[in-house]
Design a protein around this motif. Sequence first.
Motif, short mmCIF file in Angstrom:
data_model
loop_
_atom_site.label_atom_id
_atom_site.label_comp_id
_atom_site.label_asym_id
_atom_site.label_seq_id
_atom_site.Cartn_x
_atom_site.Cartn_y
_atom_site.Cartn_z
N GLY A 221 1.81 27.17 9.52
CA GLY A 221 1.94 27.73 8.19
C GLY A 221 3.12 27.16 7.42
O GLY A 221 3.33 27.51 6.27
N PHE A 222 3.90 26.30 8.06
CA PHE A 222 5.03 25.66 7.41
C PHE A 222 4.85 24.15 7.55
O PHE A 222 4.41 23.67 8.58
N PHE A 223 5.21 23.42 6.52
CA PHE A 223 5.10 21.97 6.58
C PHE A 223 6.24 21.38 7.40
O PHE A 223 7.38 21.78 7.24
N ASP A 224 5.90 20.44 8.27
CA ASP A 224 6.90 19.79 9.09
C ASP A 224 6.40 18.40 9.46
O ASP A 224 5.20 18.14 9.47
N VAL B 217 8.74 9.42 14.01
CA VAL B 217 7.90 10.08 13.01
C VAL B 217 6.58 9.32 12.92
O VAL B 217 6.55 8.10 12.83
N ARG B 218 5.46 10.06 12.95
CA ARG B 218 4.14 9.45 12.81
C ARG B 218 3.91 9.09 11.34
O ARG B 218 4.25 9.85 10.45
N GLY C 65 0.82 -1.21 0.00
CA GLY C 65 0.00 0.00 0.00
C GLY C 65 0.86 1.26 0.00
O GLY C 65 2.06 1.21 -0.21
N HIS C 66 0.21 2.36 0.23
CA HIS C 66 0.91 3.64 0.35
C HIS C 66 0.95 4.02 1.81
O HIS C 66 -0.05 3.95 2.51
N ILE C 67 2.11 4.42 2.25
CA ILE C 67 2.27 4.89 3.62
C ILE C 67 3.19 6.11 3.55
O ILE C 67 4.12 6.15 2.75
N SER C 68 2.87 7.12 4.33
CA SER C 68 3.65 8.35 4.30
C SER C 68 3.89 8.85 5.71
O SER C 68 3.19 8.48 6.64
N MET C 69 4.86 9.73 5.83
CA MET C 69 5.08 10.42 7.09
C MET C 69 4.01 11.48 7.24
O MET C 69 3.65 12.15 6.27
#
Length: 133
Positions: free
Chosen positions: A19-22, A31-32, A8-12
């Motif tokens: 307002g900033f991606f982290d 990391v979740r 499957g697809h799994i991402s962090m």
Amino acid sequence: MALEPYRGHISMLVNDKEGFFDFEFDEAGRVRLIEGPLEVAQAARLRLALWQGGWVLDQTHGVPWFRYVGRKDVTPELIQMQLRAVILRDERIRRVTTLEVTPDNLGRVWFVRFEGETATGEALRSEFSLSRI
């Protein structure tokens, strides 16, 4: 006993609360990770936040924001049509049933809410803001 590889697809998990991606971490500092409809919705959100031409590996990825920013002849309907097309580029998304885009021109923020269905029939829902556009 051999384990089957995950197909499957799994991402962090990425948050943009400030307002900033982290990346987001759990209590142990790991990391979740997310998968399923949450991962598909996150991928769509990140694709919408990316300026087209901003990723060296795929210059067509993202939204052509330069065509829309600061122009008075750009209607909300045109923006919705473009964002819907970008969302549907992901083969994991079957359809978008609701798409609401609310601009805040003074704050240069666009509030986006969409609902849809994944290719596997699961409900898809996301609400976020695109800032600094």
